[in-house]
Motif scaffolding. Structure first.
Motif, mmCIF file in Angstrom:
data_model
loop_
_atom_site.group_PDB
_atom_site.id
_atom_site.type_symbol
_atom_site.label_atom_id
_atom_site.label_comp_id
_atom_site.label_asym_id
_atom_site.label_seq_id
_atom_site.Cartn_x
_atom_site.Cartn_y
_atom_site.Cartn_z
ATOM 1 N N GLU A 186 0.810 -1.222 0.000
ATOM 2 C CA GLU A 186 0.000 0.000 0.000
ATOM 3 C C GLU A 186 0.841 1.269 0.000
ATOM 4 O O GLU A 186 0.328 2.353 -0.287
ATOM 5 C CB GLU A 186 -0.930 0.010 1.224
ATOM 6 N N GLY A 187 2.107 1.151 0.394
ATOM 7 C CA GLY A 187 2.905 2.384 0.509
ATOM 8 C C GLY A 187 2.427 3.264 1.648
ATOM 9 O O GLY A 187 2.682 4.468 1.659
ATOM 10 N N SER A 188 1.731 2.669 2.627
ATOM 11 C CA SER A 188 1.119 3.502 3.672
ATOM 12 C C SER A 188 2.141 3.980 4.695
ATOM 13 O O SER A 188 1.885 4.927 5.420
ATOM 14 C CB SER A 188 0.018 2.722 4.392
ATOM 15 N N ARG A 189 3.298 3.309 4.773
ATOM 16 C CA ARG A 189 4.302 3.771 5.731
ATOM 17 C C ARG A 189 5.434 4.549 5.066
ATOM 18 O O ARG A 189 5.811 5.606 5.549
ATOM 19 C CB ARG A 189 4.875 2.578 6.523
ATOM 20 N N PHE A 190 5.943 4.038 3.942
ATOM 21 C CA PHE A 190 7.114 4.666 3.322
ATOM 22 C C PHE A 190 6.773 5.402 2.023
ATOM 23 O O PHE A 190 7.657 5.920 1.356
ATOM 24 C CB PHE A 190 8.222 3.635 3.116
ATOM 25 N N GLY A 191 5.477 5.456 1.682
ATOM 26 C CA GLY A 191 5.049 6.335 0.597
ATOM 27 C C GLY A 191 5.221 5.772 -0.804
ATOM 28 O O GLY A 191 4.805 6.408 -1.766
ATOM 29 N N LEU A 192 5.827 4.596 -0.927
ATOM 30 C CA LEU A 192 6.021 4.026 -2.262
ATOM 31 C C LEU A 192 5.260 2.705 -2.325
ATOM 32 O O LEU A 192 5.632 1.729 -1.652
ATOM 33 C CB LEU A 192 7.508 3.803 -2.537
ATOM 34 N N ALA A 193 4.179 2.678 -3.121
ATOM 35 C CA ALA A 193 3.346 1.482 -3.208
ATOM 36 C C ALA A 193 4.104 0.349 -3.875
ATOM 37 O O ALA A 193 4.976 0.575 -4.711
ATOM 38 C CB ALA A 193 2.063 1.792 -3.981
ATOM 39 N N CYS A 194 3.768 -0.889 -3.497
ATOM 40 C CA CYS A 194 4.388 -2.102 -4.065
ATOM 41 C C CYS A 194 5.893 -2.104 -3.826
ATOM 42 O O CYS A 194 6.670 -2.571 -4.681
ATOM 43 C CB CYS A 194 4.082 -2.238 -5.559
ATOM 44 N N LEU A 195 6.315 -1.613 -2.674
ATOM 45 C CA LEU A 195 7.754 -1.509 -2.397
ATOM 46 C C LEU A 195 8.429 -2.877 -2.458
ATOM 47 O O LEU A 195 9.504 -3.031 -3.046
ATOM 48 C CB LEU A 195 7.974 -0.860 -1.024
ATOM 49 N N ASN A 198 7.532 9.526 10.848
ATOM 50 C CA ASN A 198 8.326 9.888 12.022
ATOM 51 C C ASN A 198 9.805 10.011 11.704
ATOM 52 O O ASN A 198 10.623 10.156 12.618
ATOM 53 C CB ASN A 198 8.132 8.840 13.126
ATOM 54 N N GLY A 199 10.137 9.921 10.420
ATOM 55 C CA GLY A 199 11.534 10.072 10.033
ATOM 56 C C GLY A 199 12.353 8.798 10.146
ATOM 57 O O GLY A 199 13.572 8.829 9.984
ATOM 58 N N VAL A 200 11.703 7.664 10.428
ATOM 59 C CA VAL A 200 12.441 6.404 10.581
ATOM 60 C C VAL A 200 12.784 5.846 9.195
ATOM 61 O O VAL A 200 11.889 5.632 8.378
ATOM 62 C CB VAL A 200 11.603 5.366 11.359
ATOM 63 N N PRO A 201 14.082 5.597 8.907
ATOM 64 C CA PRO A 201 14.451 5.030 7.611
ATOM 65 C C PRO A 201 13.976 3.579 7.493
ATOM 66 O O PRO A 201 13.844 2.868 8.505
ATOM 67 C CB PRO A 201 15.985 5.100 7.601
ATOM 68 N N LEU A 202 13.757 3.164 6.239
ATOM 69 C CA LEU A 202 13.292 1.798 5.960
ATOM 70 C C LEU A 202 14.167 0.751 6.642
ATOM 71 O O LEU A 202 13.655 -0.166 7.310
ATOM 72 C CB LEU A 202 13.279 1.588 4.441
ATOM 73 N N LEU A 203 15.501 0.879 6.494
ATOM 74 C CA LEU A 203 16.387 -0.154 7.041
ATOM 75 C C LEU A 203 16.269 -0.231 8.565
ATOM 76 O O LEU A 203 16.309 -1.318 9.142
ATOM 77 C CB LEU A 203 17.837 0.121 6.632
#
Lengths: 399, 399
Positions: free
Chosen positions: B120-129, B150-155
């Motif tokens: 959904e891209g609901s957390r990191f803004g990019l759908a189908c990540l 909240n500024g938390v990086p994906l990794l």
């Protein structure tokens, strides 16, 4: 004086001013105010709300209830505001005292230069907070609930600025029999009339109304247009209707603030909330305009399958300034025959007038007509005419 | 299975689901996924992007490149989403394997049930990540720049969930020769057609465009309507125009996200930014609709004395699914003659199809037509037909 204040709280990027009450820029303006009082031998009195007055009391002038003449304005700005809104009135007050002294005038009443705190409501959200507290229009209990955007309570902000707050009605106004505030004009009325100065007749009624448009959240891709209940459409039509109604009646209606939920690019919103700022010539026409705008919104809501509810967040009735005083100010000085005009903006003068103090306002022409913006302006020649007009006024009132 | 997942990440207030990637609710769904794999003896493989596949490999089935049949979907939800979008495809995949085993079917190819991450891209803004990373449509470098609200990086988010991230193309797809995704329908096409199941023909082109409307900040009270350059009016007319254009063409145009500056009740805004979500039947009609909406906006901007600039933030071209496969799925099982329909929503299936993997989608009828909302729904009877249809499909593909 203008050169001293020019750089204080000015943003390099926009050229606009950020002078929020009790922050460093506003306190620097306040320190400047105390210096100017000291340079003229004015006796400074402050109240526990953060308001300050510098008094010119000629030797032997008797202190009597209601015999003092107060002028002045405010030093705080909106966020990213102009240079003139507020400070022009304070600077002109000091300059008018200088003019009167040059003329050899000796006042038979006390003349005070006041600086009211948080006129714009830019930090704590309530405009004219200082004058409202000193007149009792706002109670200390109400004020203690106020917080800024960072959650800092009013009393904490005052204490952090080194003040010893004591909110509530203050003795500063006890002796005041009349108040005159000079202010930059915030529209183009004087430009169109070709007049450097205007005298205020009244402040228009002013209402802030929250419009809640409720629809149905849905997928922005898969939901057919005809299956939607999209409150953004109802809002959009209502905003255009408000503009049209205000144009037709020559009044004001603005939707400047909006919040959508969930505010996602790929979602039909479930709710849109927007705030209508409406200002009309009379209380009745304000009610009529609101009813027209709401009616058009409801009609569209019926077609969109959405709903609309309207809540009045604040409604200020019309404030009429002292009519005799306005007429005297408009005709009774050299060369002036200033127009008497209404204003659509709130001022400390409106609060003092509502509290029963005979009050007048002088406006100085603003070539751009723009206010609450770095583009706010005034010509030096007009400002000097304003100082002379204020000096004439104070001389007549304090004779 | 449905009862196990029902309460996970569900908000009591709305009944909607909050299952954002790598948060506790989504991880609980992931743990459930591993349990279901274990209960069926599926061999679990994960990649460093957070995607997971459980493999059913019958004894003696040769491992050959391109011979595996993959199904599955995703477990994450939009904010306050429905129960079916994603999980229905995963639950139906497990159920289809149970049906095939009940039938005594022994697949001659590996069958995998996949769970893709952050569809959904609901957390990191990019759908189908997840599927974008595993196919290389998004590079690890691009993904490492992503941050949540909240500024938390994906990794960091992946590490906090106990994963050992290793972003990039993954071996999970190496053996996959065909992918079938079952999904709840997100519109009312099947309701209107009276069909329980549909087969996807294509995903419509989809564009997200930022509209920046620039005007002139001013005082909402004192500025006459005719002296204003109010970008909110230009926006409002553009939003209505977008709706009208999409209605006329039977396509989709939505303004669901808006930001006003300074967003103050008593200020004419200096700027309004709004995002257009547009989805059309063809790439050409998407371009045409955008040009029509922008043209109407520019026309109004000319009248309002404002300006409008449009920036394409993302444009996805049309994705055509494997036409032969779709035709076979639509006619070739007991009692079914399912319609072949287009969808306007993005899916992992679209990403895999764009990566060259023959791909098909099955949709299950949604009585409300509502999606991305707690009101999303599906009838149990239709879901069971969906499981049978998926089982038939897997049987034919894995014979």
């Amino acid at each position: 004086m203008w050169q001293d204040l020019g750089p204080v709280g000015r943003a390099a990027s926009s050229g606009g001013y950020f002078r929020q009450p009790f922050d460093s820029a506003e306190r620097e303006c306040h320190a400047w105010f105390l210096q100017e009082c000291a340079a003229r031998g004015l006796e400074v009195e402050a109240d526990g709300n953060g308001n300050t007055v510098g008094w010119w009391r000629a030797p032997g002038v008797a202190e009597q209830p209601g015999n003092a003449v107060l002028t002045g304005s405010h030093l705080d700005s909106v966020l990213d505001g102009g240079a003139y809104d507020g400070p022009l009135g304070v600077v002109s007050s000091f300059a008018a005292i200088d003019v009167l002294r040059d003329r050899g005038f000796v006042p038979s009443r006390p003349i005070g230069v006041g600086a009211f705190v948080e006129e714009e409501g830019s930090r704590f959200g309530l405009a004219c907070l200082g004058s409202r507290l000193m007149t009792g229009a706002t109670t200390p209990e109400q004020a203690q609930e106020l917080r800024d955007r960072n959650g800092v309570p009013l009393l904490d902000a005052m204490a952090a600025a080194g003040l010893e707050p004591s909110l509530g009605s203050s003795a500063l106004l006890n002796g005041v029999g009349v108040f005159v505030e000079l202010h930059v004009e915030q529209g183009r009325d004087l430009v169109d009339r070709g007049a450097a100065i205007g005298v205020a007749s009244e402040i228009w009624p002013h209402g802030r109304f929250r419009f809640d448009f409720t629809g149905e959240a849905n997928h922005a891709g898969t939901t057919r247009m005809e299956d939607r209940h999209d409150p953004m459409l109802t809002y959009a039509m209502t905003a255009l209707a408000a503009n049209k109604q205000a144009r037709l009646s020559g009044e004001r209606a603005t939707f400047g603030r909006i919040e959508a939920v969930p505010n996602g690019t790929n979602a039909v919103p479930s709710r849109v909330t927007a705030w209508l700022d409406a200002r009309c010539a009379t209380d009745a026409s304000l009610e009529r305009m609101l009813a027209e705008i709401e009616g058009l919104g409801q009609e569209r809501a019926g077609r969109d399958g959405t709903s609309l509810s309207v809540t009045a967040e604040s409604v200020s009735r019309a404030v009429g300034f002292d009519a005799d005083l306005a007429r005297r100010l408009a005709v009774d000085h050299t060369g002036g025959d200033w127009p008497i005009i209404a204003t659509q903006a709130g001022h400390d003068a409106g609060v003092l007038s509502a509290a029963g103090i005979p009050t007048a306002m002088l406006f100085v022409r603003n070539p751009t007509g723009i206010s609450h913006s770095p583009a706010e302006s005034a010509e030096i020649a007009d400002c000097l005419v304003g100082v002379e007009a204020l000096a004439d006024t104070l001389e007549r009132l304090a004779e």
